[in-house]
Write an enzyme that holds these catalytic residues in place. Structure first.
Site, PDB file in Angstrom:
ATOM      1  N   ASN A 116      88.672   9.871-123.404  1.00  0.00           N
ATOM      2  CA  ASN A 116      89.148   8.676-122.701  1.00  0.00           C
ATOM      3  C   ASN A 116      90.056   7.782-123.552  1.00  0.00           C
ATOM      4  O   ASN A 116      90.723   6.890-123.021  1.00  0.00           O
ATOM      5  CB  ASN A 116      87.968   7.860-122.141  1.00  0.00           C
ATOM      6  CG  ASN A 116      87.292   8.495-120.938  1.00  0.00           C
ATOM      7  OD1 ASN A 116      86.086   8.365-120.741  1.00  0.00           O
ATOM      8  ND2 ASN A 116      88.058   9.191-120.101  1.00  0.00           N
ATOM      9  N   ASP A 152      81.942   8.147-112.351  1.00  0.00           N
ATOM     10  CA  ASP A 152      83.374   8.397-112.148  1.00  0.00           C
ATOM     11  C   ASP A 152      83.862   7.788-110.833  1.00  0.00           C
ATOM     12  O   ASP A 152      83.104   7.681-109.872  1.00  0.00           O
ATOM     13  CB  ASP A 152      83.625   9.918-112.165  1.00  0.00           C
ATOM     14  CG  ASP A 152      85.082  10.255-112.417  1.00  0.00           C
ATOM     15  OD1 ASP A 152      85.840   9.369-112.854  1.00  0.00           O
ATOM     16  OD2 ASP A 152      85.465  11.410-112.165  1.00  0.00           O
TER      17      ASP A 152
HETATM   18  C1  IPE Z   1      84.452  11.612-117.250  1.00  0.00           C
HETATM   19  O1  IPE Z   1      85.329  11.034-116.365  1.00  0.00           O
HETATM   20  C2  IPE Z   1      84.117  10.661-118.355  1.00  0.00           C
HETATM   21  C3  IPE Z   1      83.281   9.529-117.977  1.00  0.00           C
HETATM   22  C4  IPE Z   1      82.786   9.293-116.800  1.00  0.00           C
HETATM   23  C5  IPE Z   1      82.993   8.626-119.046  1.00  0.00           C
HETATM   24  P1  IPE Z   1      86.905  11.244-116.506  1.00  0.00           P
HETATM   25  O2  IPE Z   1      87.520  10.495-115.386  1.00  0.00           O
HETATM   26  O3  IPE Z   1      87.355  10.913-117.878  1.00  0.00           O
HETATM   27  O4  IPE Z   1      87.047  12.817-116.302  1.00  0.00           O
HETATM   28  P2  IPE Z   1      88.304  13.706-115.889  1.00  0.00           P
HETATM   29  O5  IPE Z   1      89.445  13.293-116.761  1.00  0.00           O
HETATM   30  O6  IPE Z   1      88.578  13.425-114.446  1.00  0.00           O
HETATM   31  O7  IPE Z   1      87.849  15.111-116.110  1.00  0.00           O
HETATM   32  C1  IPE Z   2      85.065   6.424-114.767  1.00  0.00           C
HETATM   33  O1  IPE Z   2      85.988   6.034-113.816  1.00  0.00           O
HETATM   34  C2  IPE Z   2      84.999   5.506-115.954  1.00  0.00           C
HETATM   35  C3  IPE Z   2      85.504   6.084-117.215  1.00  0.00           C
HETATM   36  C4  IPE Z   2      85.877   7.324-117.382  1.00  0.00           C
HETATM   37  C5  IPE Z   2      85.584   5.186-118.354  1.00  0.00           C
HETATM   38  P1  IPE Z   2      87.510   6.440-113.948  1.00  0.00           P
HETATM   39  O2  IPE Z   2      88.224   5.376-114.699  1.00  0.00           O
HETATM   40  O3  IPE Z   2      87.665   7.805-114.490  1.00  0.00           O
HETATM   41  O4  IPE Z   2      87.974   6.403-112.419  1.00  0.00           O
HETATM   42  P2  IPE Z   2      88.974   7.389-111.707  1.00  0.00           P
HETATM   43  O5  IPE Z   2      88.446   8.773-111.922  1.00  0.00           O
HETATM   44  O6  IPE Z   2      90.309   7.197-112.344  1.00  0.00           O
HETATM   45  O7  IPE Z   2      88.941   6.976-110.281  1.00  0.00           O
HETATM   46 MG    MG Z   3      87.759   9.631-113.640  1.00  0.00          MG
END
Ligand code: IPE
Ligand code: IPE
Ligand code: MG
Length: 241
Positions: free
Chosen positions: A70, A22
């Site tokens: 997602n 993340d």
């Molecule tokens: C969790 O991250 C999912 C993955 C890393 C694939 P998200 O960025 O989607 O989680 P939330 O929305 O902050 O809970």
């Molecule tokens: C994790 O990084 C990757 C996926 C969930 C696909 P994010 O895209 O959630 O990054 P932030 O949380 O917005 O910084």
């Molecule tokens: Mg995220």
């Protein structure tokens, strides 16, 4: 050539590590770049940490790459992530040279035919490796996974092969995407968020957690070593004394 970081002396390593990758979006935003650049950078971290897991003797490592939630993201971001999977699955084949078994968990039905074919091919060509298994969670959701398992059991009850009263927790475990993979012992989540976000909610019943504010693209092999060393300090009781 990049300098090799010596392998640390570890008290114990978790059998199964889960990583919630993340912070890619925030990493890009900090640099004034579109979010997809963060995802691209995050792939580099993923590759380095997979190699390190093998060096540290970790048997299973699962990376949460794309959740069932997602899909709510803007279309162009979802498309960019899917394109990255397709492109990098060819590169994941390098893991085969390093004798790392590759498996995927999640609902594949929503993924493109090309991606699904590449996933199957990678799983097939690496299935004989036994030291380290890297599991990539794509279109994965813990609730969705449990729902699938429950449907399988419901069909078995319907056709009379099992009775409702005979259902055990093991029978649920065996019908998850993780089937024969042991429960997750240690969950690492970078980026400062303190939640599971639907990751391995069944398998994490007795997991330990490690949270750090570092954004995933900035997370290094040394940060990983530090996280794994911290696991050795934990006292796990599993409800006993
Ligand atoms: C969790 O991250 C999912 C993955 C890393 C694939 P998200 O960025 O989607 O989680 P939330 O929305 O902050 O809970
Ligand atoms: C994790 O990084 C990757 C996926 C969930 C696909 P994010 O895209 O959630 O990054 P932030 O949380 O917005 O910084
Ligand atoms: Mg995220």
């Amino acid at each position: 050539m990049a300098k090799e970081i010596p392998i640390p002396e570890l008290i114990s390593v978790p059998t199964h590590v889960g990583v919630i990758m993340d912070g890619n979006g925030r990493w890009a935003k900090k640099r004034g770049l579109p979010r997809k650049f963060g995802h691209r950078e995050g792939v580099k971290t993923f590759r380095a940490i997979t190699r390190r897991a093998k060096q540290l003797g970790i048997k299973y490592i699962t990376f949460y790459a794309f959740s069932t939630e997602n899909w709510k993201r803007p279309r162009d971001e979802v498309d960019a992530i899917m394109a990255l999977f397709e492109k990098n699955l060819d590169a994941v084949k390098d893991f085969i040279d390093e004798e790392i078994r590759v498996r995927f968990i999640g609902d594949r039905t929503a993924l493109s035919d090309t991606l699904r074919a590449k996933m199957l091919d990678t799983e097939e060509s690496s299935k004989h490796f036994t030291d380290t298994t890297m599991i990539l969670a794509i279109n994965y959701g813990g609730r969705d996974e449990i729902c699938h398992a429950v449907k399988k059991l419901a069909y078995a009850v319907k056709d009379g092969t099992i009775q409702p009263d005979d259902i055990t927790t093991d029978m649920i475990t065996e019908r998850l995407y993780t089937e024969d993979i042991p429960p997750v012992d240690y969950i690492i989540r970078p980026s400062g968020e303190l939640r599971l976000s639907n990751f391995m909610i069944w398998q994490a019943a007795y997991a330990e957690y490690y949270f750090t504010n570092i954004l995933w693209p900035d997370f290094t092999v040394s940060d990983f070593d530090k996280a794994i060393a911290d696991f050795g300090e934990r006292s796990r009781r599993f409800g006993g004394v």
